[in-house]
Write a protein that holds these residues in place. Structure first.
Motif, PDB file in Angstrom:
ATOM      1  N   MET A   1      -9.938   9.126   9.396  1.00  0.00           N
ATOM      2  CA  MET A   1      -9.158   8.127   8.553  1.00  0.00           C
ATOM      3  C   MET A   1      -7.575   8.120   9.031  1.00  0.00           C
ATOM      4  N   ALA A   2      -6.924   7.223   9.328  1.00  0.00           N
ATOM      5  CA  ALA A   2      -5.242   7.544   9.506  1.00  0.00           C
ATOM      6  C   ALA A   2      -4.702   7.646   8.279  1.00  0.00           C
ATOM      7  N   ARG A   3      -3.622   8.371   8.308  1.00  0.00           N
ATOM      8  CA  ARG A   3      -2.761   8.521   7.335  1.00  0.00           C
ATOM      9  C   ARG A   3      -2.128   7.051   6.928  1.00  0.00           C
ATOM     10  N   VAL A   4      -1.944   6.776   5.587  1.00  0.00           N
ATOM     11  CA  VAL A   4      -1.305   5.657   5.208  1.00  0.00           C
ATOM     12  C   VAL A   4      -0.112   6.023   4.392  1.00  0.00           C
ATOM     13  N   HIS A   5       0.967   5.436   4.744  1.00  0.00           N
ATOM     14  CA  HIS A   5       2.287   5.495   4.032  1.00  0.00           C
ATOM     15  C   HIS A   5       2.602   4.059   3.084  1.00  0.00           C
ATOM     16  N   ILE A   6       2.928   4.071   1.971  1.00  0.00           N
ATOM     17  CA  ILE A   6       3.157   2.817   1.308  1.00  0.00           C
ATOM     18  C   ILE A   6       4.668   2.867   1.100  1.00  0.00           C
ATOM     19  N   HIS A   7       5.478   1.802   1.431  1.00  0.00           N
ATOM     20  CA  HIS A   7       7.025   1.849   1.373  1.00  0.00           C
ATOM     21  C   HIS A   7       7.263   0.515   0.504  1.00  0.00           C
ATOM     22  N   PRO A   8       7.590   0.748  -0.734  1.00  0.00           N
ATOM     23  CA  PRO A   8       8.032  -0.372  -1.615  1.00  0.00           C
ATOM     24  C   PRO A   8       9.221  -1.333  -1.162  1.00  0.00           C
ATOM     25  N   ALA A  33      12.156   0.084   8.727  1.00  0.00           N
ATOM     26  CA  ALA A  33      12.351   0.978   7.545  1.00  0.00           C
ATOM     27  C   ALA A  33      10.974   1.699   7.050  1.00  0.00           C
ATOM     28  N   ALA A  34       9.944   0.854   6.985  1.00  0.00           N
ATOM     29  CA  ALA A  34       8.797   1.740   6.632  1.00  0.00           C
ATOM     30  C   ALA A  34       8.316   2.797   7.896  1.00  0.00           C
ATOM     31  N   SER A  35       8.443   2.421   9.016  1.00  0.00           N
ATOM     32  CA  SER A  35       8.373   3.660  10.107  1.00  0.00           C
ATOM     33  C   SER A  35       9.207   4.822   9.761  1.00  0.00           C
ATOM     34  N   ARG A  36      10.367   4.601   9.483  1.00  0.00           N
ATOM     35  CA  ARG A  36      10.985   5.880   9.221  1.00  0.00           C
ATOM     36  C   ARG A  36      10.597   6.726   7.858  1.00  0.00           C
ATOM     37  N   HIS A  37      10.206   5.904   6.855  1.00  0.00           N
ATOM     38  CA  HIS A  37       9.730   6.522   5.763  1.00  0.00           C
ATOM     39  C   HIS A  37       8.278   6.918   5.914  1.00  0.00           C
ATOM     40  N   PHE A  38       7.533   6.616   6.738  1.00  0.00           N
ATOM     41  CA  PHE A  38       6.397   6.891   7.250  1.00  0.00           C
ATOM     42  C   PHE A  38       6.707   8.611   7.825  1.00  0.00           C
ATOM     43  N   PHE A  39       7.392   8.764   8.731  1.00  0.00           N
ATOM     44  CA  PHE A  39       7.631  10.076   9.386  1.00  0.00           C
ATOM     45  C   PHE A  39       8.350  10.951   8.155  1.00  0.00           C
ATOM     46  N   GLU A  79       4.770  -4.251  -0.818  1.00  0.00           N
ATOM     47  CA  GLU A  79       4.794  -2.825  -0.271  1.00  0.00           C
ATOM     48  C   GLU A  79       4.184  -3.137   1.234  1.00  0.00           C
ATOM     49  N   VAL A  80       4.957  -2.333   2.093  1.00  0.00           N
ATOM     50  CA  VAL A  80       4.616  -2.242   3.456  1.00  0.00           C
ATOM     51  C   VAL A  80       3.696  -0.744   3.718  1.00  0.00           C
ATOM     52  N   HIS A  81       2.318  -1.043   4.030  1.00  0.00           N
ATOM     53  CA  HIS A  81       1.357  -0.046   4.465  1.00  0.00           C
ATOM     54  C   HIS A  81       1.415   0.333   5.891  1.00  0.00           C
ATOM     55  N   THR A  82       1.799   1.356   6.119  1.00  0.00           N
ATOM     56  CA  THR A  82       2.345   1.966   7.562  1.00  0.00           C
ATOM     57  C   THR A  82       1.383   3.175   7.949  1.00  0.00           C
ATOM     58  N   SER A  83       0.796   3.002   9.267  1.00  0.00           N
ATOM     59  CA  SER A  83      -0.106   4.024   9.674  1.00  0.00           C
ATOM     60  C   SER A  83       0.229   3.943  11.235  1.00  0.00           C
ATOM     61  N   ILE A  84      -0.084   5.025  11.951  1.00  0.00           N
ATOM     62  CA  ILE A  84      -0.281   5.160  13.459  1.00  0.00           C
ATOM     63  C   ILE A  84      -1.406   4.707  13.845  1.00  0.00           C
ATOM     64  N   TYR A  96       1.126  -2.061  10.610  1.00  0.00           N
ATOM     65  CA  TYR A  96       2.012  -2.417   9.103  1.00  0.00           C
ATOM     66  C   TYR A  96       0.935  -3.677   8.553  1.00  0.00           C
ATOM     67  N   ARG A  97       0.997  -3.453   7.465  1.00  0.00           N
ATOM     68  CA  ARG A  97       0.219  -4.605   6.471  1.00  0.00           C
ATOM     69  C   ARG A  97       1.214  -4.658   5.255  1.00  0.00           C
ATOM     70  N   LEU A  98       1.696  -5.928   5.233  1.00  0.00           N
ATOM     71  CA  LEU A  98       2.544  -6.125   4.081  1.00  0.00           C
ATOM     72  C   LEU A  98       1.835  -6.870   2.916  1.00  0.00           C
ATOM     73  N   MET A  99       1.872  -6.186   1.562  1.00  0.00           N
ATOM     74  CA  MET A  99       0.875  -6.480   0.636  1.00  0.00           C
ATOM     75  C   MET A  99       1.812  -6.992  -0.674  1.00  0.00           C
ATOM     76  N   ARG A 100       1.455  -7.986  -1.432  1.00  0.00           N
ATOM     77  CA  ARG A 100       1.793  -8.030  -2.596  1.00  0.00           C
ATOM     78  C   ARG A 100       0.652  -8.225  -3.652  1.00  0.00           C
ATOM     79  N   GLY A 101       0.558  -6.799  -4.196  1.00  0.00           N
ATOM     80  CA  GLY A 101      -0.654  -6.717  -4.945  1.00  0.00           C
ATOM     81  C   GLY A 101      -1.940  -6.335  -3.791  1.00  0.00           C
ATOM     82  N   SER A 102      -2.713  -7.158  -4.055  1.00  0.00           N
ATOM     83  CA  SER A 102      -3.961  -7.158  -3.004  1.00  0.00           C
ATOM     84  C   SER A 102      -3.855  -8.281  -2.297  1.00  0.00           C
TER      85      SER A 102
END
Length: 139
Positions: A1-8, A33-39, A79-84, A96-102
């Motif tokens: 499973m890929a690592r996911v970072h959530i950027h608000p 912005a979410a890409s840099r925060h992922f790294f 939230e921007v959910h970011t993964s490679i 990238y998956r841009l979410m508002r709650g679910s």
């Protein structure tokens, strides 16, 4: 499973068009912005520090796409959910998956390279192989 970072992200009035819907280029700004925060979340040093130690100046985009599913407006907390999605020899695909709650608002992806200043002309850049140490940190 890929690592996911959530950027608000807090959607601001200035992010919106006259219809009070977030203007589409802002999605790409939020993805970037979410890409840099992922790294950063993976332990990769800031680009300025990495340039001093390895010559890598960042990860410029060479291809970008987004599908817009639902609108967002000022006041929304998203939230921007970011993964490679894929590592390649000299590039990688970021999802990238841009979410508002679910609720899914948008999905995007871009292809980026690790770049150095071109040895023959510092005003140009040159792609280098994906550094294995960075890849290991991000997996």
């Amino acid at each position: 499973m890929a690592r996911v970072h959530i950027h608000p992200v807090q959607v601001e009035f200035g992010d919106c068009d006259p219809a009070q819907i977030a203007y589409f280029p802002n999605f790409f700004r939020w993805y970037d912005a979410a890409s840099r925060h992922f790294f950063e979340s993976c332990g990769v040093p800031p680009w300025r520090e990495l340039e001093r130690s390895t010559g890598i100046i960042g990860t410029p985009v060479v291809d970008a796409h987004s599908t817009f599913i639902r609108p967002t407006t000022y006041g929304d907390r998203i939230e921007v959910h970011t993964s490679i999605g894929e590592w390649r020899e000299k590039s990688f695909l970021t999802r990238y998956r841009l979410m508002r709650g679910s609720e899914l608002l948008a999905e995007g992806w871009d292809v980026r390279i690790f770049a150095i200043r071109h040895p023959g002309d510092a005003s140009r850049i040159k792609a280098v192989p994906v550094p294995e140490d960075i890849r290991r940190l991000c997996e």
